[in-house]
Design a protein around this motif. Structure first.
Motif, PDB file in Angstrom:
ATOM      1  N   TYR A 155      36.858  46.485  33.530  1.00  0.00           N
ATOM      2  CA  TYR A 155      36.787  45.243  32.752  1.00  0.00           C
ATOM      3  C   TYR A 155      37.436  44.092  33.517  1.00  0.00           C
ATOM      4  O   TYR A 155      36.850  43.011  33.653  1.00  0.00           O
ATOM      5  CB  TYR A 155      37.491  45.432  31.400  1.00  0.00           C
ATOM      6  CG  TYR A 155      37.620  44.154  30.613  1.00  0.00           C
ATOM      7  CD1 TYR A 155      36.566  43.697  29.831  1.00  0.00           C
ATOM      8  CD2 TYR A 155      38.793  43.391  30.653  1.00  0.00           C
ATOM      9  CE1 TYR A 155      36.672  42.513  29.115  1.00  0.00           C
ATOM     10  CE2 TYR A 155      38.907  42.206  29.946  1.00  0.00           C
ATOM     11  CZ  TYR A 155      37.843  41.785  29.174  1.00  0.00           C
ATOM     12  OH  TYR A 155      37.950  40.599  28.477  1.00  0.00           O
ATOM     13  N   TRP A 156      38.643  44.318  34.033  1.00  0.00           N
ATOM     14  CA  TRP A 156      39.358  43.246  34.728  1.00  0.00           C
ATOM     15  C   TRP A 156      38.746  42.950  36.080  1.00  0.00           C
ATOM     16  O   TRP A 156      38.682  41.787  36.506  1.00  0.00           O
ATOM     17  CB  TRP A 156      40.845  43.600  34.849  1.00  0.00           C
ATOM     18  CG  TRP A 156      41.533  43.575  33.517  1.00  0.00           C
ATOM     19  CD1 TRP A 156      41.955  44.642  32.780  1.00  0.00           C
ATOM     20  CD2 TRP A 156      41.821  42.411  32.734  1.00  0.00           C
ATOM     21  NE1 TRP A 156      42.499  44.226  31.595  1.00  0.00           N
ATOM     22  CE2 TRP A 156      42.438  42.861  31.532  1.00  0.00           C
ATOM     23  CE3 TRP A 156      41.640  41.043  32.918  1.00  0.00           C
ATOM     24  CZ2 TRP A 156      42.863  41.983  30.540  1.00  0.00           C
ATOM     25  CZ3 TRP A 156      42.057  40.158  31.932  1.00  0.00           C
ATOM     26  CH2 TRP A 156      42.663  40.634  30.760  1.00  0.00           C
ATOM     27  N   PHE A 157      38.270  43.987  36.768  1.00  0.00           N
ATOM     28  CA  PHE A 157      37.558  43.750  38.029  1.00  0.00           C
ATOM     29  C   PHE A 157      36.338  42.859  37.785  1.00  0.00           C
ATOM     30  O   PHE A 157      36.101  41.885  38.504  1.00  0.00           O
ATOM     31  CB  PHE A 157      37.095  45.079  38.641  1.00  0.00           C
ATOM     32  CG  PHE A 157      38.186  45.886  39.272  1.00  0.00           C
ATOM     33  CD1 PHE A 157      39.310  45.289  39.814  1.00  0.00           C
ATOM     34  CD2 PHE A 157      38.091  47.278  39.346  1.00  0.00           C
ATOM     35  CE1 PHE A 157      40.310  46.037  40.413  1.00  0.00           C
ATOM     36  CE2 PHE A 157      39.082  48.034  39.943  1.00  0.00           C
ATOM     37  CZ  PHE A 157      40.203  47.417  40.471  1.00  0.00           C
ATOM     38  N   ALA A 158      35.551  43.230  36.778  1.00  0.00           N
ATOM     39  CA  ALA A 158      34.330  42.480  36.485  1.00  0.00           C
ATOM     40  C   ALA A 158      34.653  41.055  36.037  1.00  0.00           C
ATOM     41  O   ALA A 158      33.942  40.107  36.397  1.00  0.00           O
ATOM     42  CB  ALA A 158      33.521  43.204  35.405  1.00  0.00           C
ATOM     43  N   LEU A 159      35.716  40.891  35.270  1.00  0.00           N
ATOM     44  CA  LEU A 159      36.100  39.559  34.802  1.00  0.00           C
ATOM     45  C   LEU A 159      36.444  38.650  35.977  1.00  0.00           C
ATOM     46  O   LEU A 159      36.060  37.471  35.999  1.00  0.00           O
ATOM     47  CB  LEU A 159      37.289  39.660  33.843  1.00  0.00           C
ATOM     48  CG  LEU A 159      37.753  38.334  33.210  1.00  0.00           C
ATOM     49  CD1 LEU A 159      36.632  37.716  32.385  1.00  0.00           C
ATOM     50  CD2 LEU A 159      38.989  38.571  32.346  1.00  0.00           C
ATOM     51  N   VAL A 160      37.167  39.190  36.966  1.00  0.00           N
ATOM     52  CA  VAL A 160      37.504  38.403  38.166  1.00  0.00           C
ATOM     53  C   VAL A 160      36.229  37.946  38.867  1.00  0.00           C
ATOM     54  O   VAL A 160      36.104  36.786  39.290  1.00  0.00           O
ATOM     55  CB  VAL A 160      38.384  39.227  39.126  1.00  0.00           C
ATOM     56  CG1 VAL A 160      38.501  38.529  40.482  1.00  0.00           C
ATOM     57  CG2 VAL A 160      39.765  39.445  38.529  1.00  0.00           C
ATOM     58  N   LYS A 161      35.245  38.847  38.970  1.00  0.00           N
ATOM     59  CA  LYS A 161      33.992  38.494  39.635  1.00  0.00           C
ATOM     60  C   LYS A 161      33.230  37.426  38.861  1.00  0.00           C
ATOM     61  O   LYS A 161      32.674  36.492  39.454  1.00  0.00           O
ATOM     62  CB  LYS A 161      33.136  39.748  39.827  1.00  0.00           C
ATOM     63  CG  LYS A 161      33.682  40.689  40.882  1.00  0.00           C
ATOM     64  CD  LYS A 161      32.775  41.875  41.120  1.00  0.00           C
ATOM     65  CE  LYS A 161      32.875  42.907  40.031  1.00  0.00           C
ATOM     66  NZ  LYS A 161      32.119  44.130  40.333  1.00  0.00           N
ATOM     67  N   VAL A 162      33.205  37.543  37.547  1.00  0.00           N
ATOM     68  CA  VAL A 162      32.508  36.565  36.715  1.00  0.00           C
ATOM     69  C   VAL A 162      33.148  35.180  36.883  1.00  0.00           C
ATOM     70  O   VAL A 162      32.459  34.173  37.089  1.00  0.00           O
ATOM     71  CB  VAL A 162      32.531  36.988  35.234  1.00  0.00           C
ATOM     72  CG1 VAL A 162      32.073  35.847  34.344  1.00  0.00           C
ATOM     73  CG2 VAL A 162      31.647  38.202  35.019  1.00  0.00           C
ATOM     74  N   VAL A 163      34.481  35.135  36.794  1.00  0.00           N
ATOM     75  CA  VAL A 163      35.192  33.854  36.929  1.00  0.00           C
ATOM     76  C   VAL A 163      34.974  33.273  38.325  1.00  0.00           C
ATOM     77  O   VAL A 163      34.737  32.060  38.484  1.00  0.00           O
ATOM     78  CB  VAL A 163      36.700  34.046  36.646  1.00  0.00           C
ATOM     79  CG1 VAL A 163      37.479  32.771  36.989  1.00  0.00           C
ATOM     80  CG2 VAL A 163      36.920  34.423  35.190  1.00  0.00           C
ATOM     81  N   ALA A 164      35.035  34.128  39.359  1.00  0.00           N
ATOM     82  CA  ALA A 164      34.879  33.651  40.736  1.00  0.00           C
ATOM     83  C   ALA A 164      33.491  33.076  40.969  1.00  0.00           C
ATOM     84  O   ALA A 164      33.349  31.991  41.566  1.00  0.00           O
ATOM     85  CB  ALA A 164      35.145  34.797  41.709  1.00  0.00           C
TER      86      ALA A 164
END
Length: 468
Positions: A155-164
């Motif tokens: 979840y947190w890995f994917a969130l970082v990618k989405v924000v980036a």
């Protein structure tokens, strides 16, 4: 005499939350292929790579719709491998399941090595192989602990990618419109400069499809993960509908801004990657550091998802009697621990081979994965075509349907067959295609020759869970 108590059966637990599955379906499988590999795709087709991404995105969208139809009708951790076994024959499920596992246990060390190289560049005193070892140990431990741990990490890995990616699109949009204060660059002039929109012809656009398809591969993970959630059918439905937005925003939009700002034949494009080069042109401070951080998260995330996916596919093969019985063992916390450990060990072997024989054996092994993505998509399409016909004949049509059936299904089958044929005759892709064919043929022969032990009963995954 005290009556014998039935042992509580162990099965995969519903440990993934709606929040986790939603984020995994949005960006869980986006790895270095988008952030770094897209530079190779752009250099292949020029600005017309946008057509390649759009065509590939359409193909993936249709495949996911077909897979969603089957997965909603029958959620299963074996996903398309299980459906292929039912629709085409046990040999098909066996072959495609083992091919898929083979693909991910080779990609796992690729991602671990990529992440290790970034960390080694930051801390040269620590060897790259040690970083790769630590990354794999950490992620295998989280996968062994519980599926909830995997989901939280992802979840947190994917969130970082989405924000980036969202931030990248905003910055580039300001640059293209002339409102970015750190650079004078504006407009989309690079789309038509340096030989025009399609400088290398339409053949290069088809070649771009072959490069970009591996950036999309892995979208099917949500149909594998859905079995470990509450109300899996609803999760699959939502995730399948999200595919079109993910393709349009994360892939097409980001690549559009890159080819608008960066010349497709820019020498630094291949040196530093497409995202970093676009930020350099916009004079964004610390562009390399920011991209390295995001790529590190992306490759770690992709490896995490790859280990999860490989272990669940191996577990499903074991539950169907198509792998060693040990692979179907489930720990007390609902994790297929043996499948996770064996998949991790295969990844460790890949890392060892890479560092012990750099550029030789591992590169040879990796070449065997060249056409696996297309084979998986082809099997999904054929399986959906046959399963849909069986369901409609029995008077139980699926609740979540593929569009314009059977015409779009046949369209996908024709396109994939055409692309595979092009790969076979193309000098650039022939070697990888033949290597994949050799591995697939070997597994197919093993599946055909495989004999069920006398007196034993092979159980499908669901029945095994009930009776274990």
């Amino acid at each position: 005499m005290r009556p014998q108590q039935n042992k509580e059966p162990r099965s995969l637990k519903h440990g993934l939350s709606s929040r986790q599955v939603s984020m995994i379906s949005i960006a869980g499988i986006i790895g270095a292929g988008l952030f770094i590999g897209s530079s190779n795709a752009i250099a292949t087709a020029g600005p017309a790579i946008l057509i390649s991404y759009a065509l590939t995105g359409l193909l993936v969208l249709l495949v996911m719709r077909m897979l969603g139809e089957m997965a909603i009708a029958s959620p299963d951790s074996g996903s398309f491998s299980t459906y292929a076994g039912r629709a085409i024959g046990p040999w098909a499920g066996f072959t495609i399941g083992w091919l898929y596992w083979w693909f991910w246990v080779l990609i796992i060390p690729v991602e671990a090595i990529a992440g290790a190289d970034i960390l080694h560049a930051w801390i040269p005193a620590v060897p790259s192989w040690l970083f790769a070892f630590l990354i794999m140990v950490t992620l295998s431990s989280t996968n062994l602990a519980s599926v909830k741990n995997f989901g939280e990490f992802e979840y947190w890995f994917a969130l970082v990618k989405v924000v980036a990616i969202a931030a990248f699109i905003v910055v580039c949009a300001l640059g293209v419109s002339g409102y970015w204060p750190l650079a004078e660059t504006s407009g989309v002039g690079q789309l038509l400069a340096n030989g025009g929109f399609m400088p290398n012809g339409f053949g290069a656009v088809l070649g771009g499809v072959l490069v970009t398809i591996f950036s999309f591969f892995g979208a099917e993970i949500v149909t594998i993960a859905a079995e470990e959630t509450e109300n899996p059918k609803e999760k699959i439905r939502k995730a399948t509908n999200l595919v079109v937005y993910r393709i349009a925003i994360f892939y097409v939009a980001s690549i559009f801004f890159i080819v608008s700002l960066v010349a497709w034949n820019d020498p630094r494009l291949m040196e530093v990657g497409s995202f970093q080069r676009a930020l350099e042109i916009l004079n964004v401070p610390s562009a390399k550091l920011m991209v390295d951080i995001v790529v590190l998260v992306a490759v770690t995330s992709c490896m995490n998802s790859g280990l999860y996916t490989a272990s669940r596919m191996l577990y499903s093969l074991g539950a169907r009697g198509e792998a060693h019985p040990i692979t179907r063992r489930i720990s007390g916390n609902g994790v297929p621990s043996a499948a996770v450990i064996l998949s991790t060990l295969a990844g460790f072997i890949g890392c060892f081979v890479n560092y012990a024989f750099p550029g030789k054996v591992f590169g040879f092994l990796l070449s065997t994965t060249g056409a696996i993505a297309l084979l998986v998509y082809l099997v999904i399409a054929v399986s959906q075509l046959r399963m849909r016909a069986k369901l409609e004949k029995s008077g139980n049509p699926p609740e979540f349907k593929m569009w314009l059936f059977p015409w779009l299904t046949w369209f996908v089958i024709a396109v994939i067959t055409l692309v595979l044929g092009y790969m076979l005759v193309s000098e650039r892709y022939r070697y990888e295609t033949l290597m994949t064919a050799i591995v697939a043929g070997t597994i197919l022969i093993m599946g055909i020759l495989r004999r069920k032990p006398s007196g034993s009963q092979v159980l499908p995954a669901a029945d095994f869970q009930k009776n274990n």
